[in-house]
Design an enzyme around this catalytic site. Structure first.
Site, PDB file in Angstrom:
ATOM      1  N   LYS A  78       0.895  -1.189   0.006  1.00 53.37           N
ATOM      2  CA  LYS A  78      -0.044   0.039   0.245  1.00 53.37           C
ATOM      3  C   LYS A  78       0.967   1.259  -0.050  1.00 53.37           C
ATOM      4  CE  LYS A  78      -3.976   1.865   2.740  1.00 53.37           C
ATOM      5  NZ  LYS A  78      -4.791   1.772   3.773  1.00 53.37           N
ATOM      6  N   SER A 153      -9.584   1.722   2.978  1.00 54.78           N
ATOM      7  CA  SER A 153      -8.934   2.457   1.857  1.00 54.78           C
ATOM      8  C   SER A 153      -7.808   1.612   1.244  1.00 54.78           C
ATOM      9  CB  SER A 153      -8.005   3.649   2.510  1.00 54.78           C
ATOM     10  OG  SER A 153      -7.396   3.072   3.669  1.00 54.78           O
ATOM     11  N   SER A 177      -9.801  -0.621   6.990  1.00 64.07           N
ATOM     12  CA  SER A 177      -9.130  -0.500   5.672  1.00 64.07           C
ATOM     13  C   SER A 177      -8.464  -1.722   5.180  1.00 64.07           C
ATOM     14  CB  SER A 177      -8.156   0.749   5.614  1.00 64.07           C
ATOM     15  OG  SER A 177      -8.688   1.857   5.540  1.00 64.07           O
TER      16      SER A 177
HETATM   17  N1  GLN Z   1     -13.041   4.418   6.294  1.00 62.63           N
HETATM   18  C1  GLN Z   1     -12.393   4.528   7.420  1.00 62.63           C
HETATM   19  C2  GLN Z   1     -11.975   6.110   7.336  1.00 62.63           C
HETATM   20  O1  GLN Z   1     -12.178   6.585   6.518  1.00 62.63           O
HETATM   21  C3  GLN Z   1     -11.221   3.849   7.916  1.00 62.63           C
HETATM   22  C4  GLN Z   1      -9.992   3.853   7.061  1.00 62.63           C
HETATM   23  C5  GLN Z   1      -8.867   3.274   7.356  1.00 62.63           C
HETATM   24  O2  GLN Z   1      -8.922   2.076   7.958  1.00 62.63           O
HETATM   25  N2  GLN Z   1      -7.551   3.581   6.945  1.00 62.63           N
HETATM   26  O3  GLN Z   1     -11.407   6.554   8.483  1.00 62.63           O
END
Ligand code: GLN
Length: 486
Positions: A78, A153, A177
């Site tokens: 990532k 994400s 994410s």
């Molecule tokens: N969707 C969640 C957020 O926007 C989690 C994102 C993540 O785990 N990085 O914060």
């Protein structure tokens, strides 16, 4: 036998170690797959083609090394995890040209294991989002239906793994994410316990929540990657010193789920869960019962407060972590400035995307004098209650078992103008990060529209091996969803 690019890590490793396949062959197959699919999928932001081929040739010349658990295995990372000499952008214009001078701890570990990094995976800018649509460069597409989001994400990682562009990927999970894109793309993802994997060199979003973890196509593959990246690191003050268990040794030790107590949190099966997801989750629970599991109803009464609590804490931490992007030290610098103040304002205005700015502003607000007690302190208190409820529920069972996402993958653009609707999608994943516990997401079936549905196993802190064991058994008793036709 399945196509080479869909082999499991154990099959691949066997073939590589016995020289039935050369590393160069495997890397070339994946690079070709990437070239064919990327115009449709958009899973990667940077391709590491030349270096990957050179490394492959060097490994082939040196010959197989059994001491390296991922010797010759193509992986992606990532693009929020630092890779020395290879661009790390966080999918942000702010870091569009940032080439890190050092590796993250997990990157070091991946390199030492003999794996080959093929490229950097797409994400929501600074990991803020649930769809990968917030990437400043391009969205990623779900390989099961190109019109749908892959989740986020770590959407790029999930897409790359599910489509056979690589064999495993590293993601990060602040509020879901890793688990949610894994579920939406039909692969397996593990968010380890907070502190199990070092975050040194991982660009921070919410520091009390962030955790790095593996994504792959099977529980065993995830266990193999976790083995490589888990462990203490003195450069991350939250890194735990407990020894790392041998995750593979016990992985296949459950002949059935006989006597395994699976806690079913009632708050996760109520309103909001789509009928498709609900049906498949209930079928999975039935299969568990038939295999001898005992389903234990449990309750996590403050689940309704988790979204508000998470977003207050995550945004507060984000506003502080992202203060470093000021146009001075590194990253994007606006050319339109006449004084220092304008340099800060214009660099941030031009370099950061809309969702990131929204979160910085809300985060600064909940931390500001006069509001800190009403919001941030309150959220920290509720977080403690949520954590205690998880600990109590886990005292009654071996693991919790519940859905990951209330919906299957939804069409790209369908929630673009409604950030709140998007935050609500995280209802089942983010409380785990508030509690700091490990969660393993794995596919349980395909919806009537042919889209993957995932469920997560949640366990006590630092007992990832139990989740992997149960997850491995679940894989044996649940129908395989196969691979996307792409
Ligand atoms: N969707 C969640 C957020 O926007 C989690 C994102 C993540 O785990 N990085 O914060």
């Amino acid at each position: 036998m399945s196509e080479l690019y869909y082999q499991s890590l154990s099959e691949l490793t066997l073939a590589l170690q016995s020289k039935a396949l050369s590393v160069t062959e495997v890397v070339t197959v994946c690079l070709n797959r990437i070239k064919t699919l990327e115009p449709k999928l958009g899973a990667l932001l940077t391709l590491n083609e030349e270096a990957a081929l050179q490394e492959a040739q060097a490994l082939d010349a040196a010959g197989p090394d059994k001491s390296k658990p991922l010797w010759g295995v193509p992986v992606t990372i990532k693009d929020i995890i630092l890779t020395k000499g290879l661009k790390t952008t966080c999918a942000s214009k702010m870091l569009a040209n940032f080439v890190p001078p050092y590796d993250a701890f997990v990157t070091e570990k991946i390199r030492q294991s003999g794996a080959i990094i093929l490229g950097k995976a797409n994400l929501d800018e600074f990991a803020m989002g649930s769809t990968t649509e917030n990437s400043s460069f391009h969205p990623a597409h779900n390989p099961w239906n190109l019109n749908c989001v892959p989740g986020g994400s770590s959407g790029g990682s999930a897409v790359a793994v599910a489509s056979g562009e690589c064999f495993a990927s590293l993601g990060t999970d602040t509020g879901g994410s890793i688990r949610q894109p894994a579920a939406l793309c039909g692969c397996v993802g593990l968010k380890p316990t907070y502190g199990r994997v070092s975050r040194y060199g991982v660009i921070a979003y919410g520091s009390s929540l962030d955790q790095v973890g593996p994504m792959a196509r099977s529980v065993e593959d995830v266990a193999r990657v976790l083995q490589v990246i888990a462990g203490h690191d003195g450069r991350d003050a939250t890194s735990d010193t407990r020894p790392v268990p041998d995750y593979l040794a016990q992985l296949k030790s459950l002949p059935s789920l006989d006597g395994v107590r699976l806690g079913i949190p009632k708050e996760f099966f109520g309103e909001g869960l789509s009928p498709d997801v609900s049906n498949l989750c209930h079928q999975a629970l039935k299969a568990c019962e038939e295999d001898g599991a005992i389903l234990v109803p449990v309750s996590l009464p403050h689940t309704h407060a988790a979204i508000a609590t998470y977003y207050i804490i995550a945004m507060a931490e984000a506003s502080s972590n992202l203060a470093r992007y000021d146009g001075v030290r590194y990253g994007y610098r606006s050319q339109e400035t006449s004084d220092l103040q304008e340099l800060y304002v214009n660099s941030r205005t031009e370099g950061l995307g809309q969702e990131v700015k929204r979160r910085i502003m809300l985060g600064a607000f909940v931390l500001s004098s006069g509001y800190y007690d009403a919001y941030f302190r309150r959220a920290a208190q509720v977080r403690r209650i949520i954590r205690d409820e998880y600990v109590a529920a886990l005292n009654e069972c071996d693991a919790l078992f519940c859905p990951v996402s209330p919906l299957t993958a939804w069409p790209i653009g369908s929630h673009a103008d409604d950030p709140l609707a998007m935050y609500l999608m995280d209802a089942y994943t983010l409380s785990l990060n508030l509690a700091g516990l490990p969660g393993l997401s794995l596919p349980v079936g395909l919806s009537s529209e042919g889209l993957p549905v995932g469920m997560q196993l949640i366990g006590q802190a630092f007992v990832e091996e139990e989740l992997l064991k149960i997850g491995y058994r679940l894989e044996q008793i649940l129908p395989s969803i196969g691979h996307p036709q792409i």
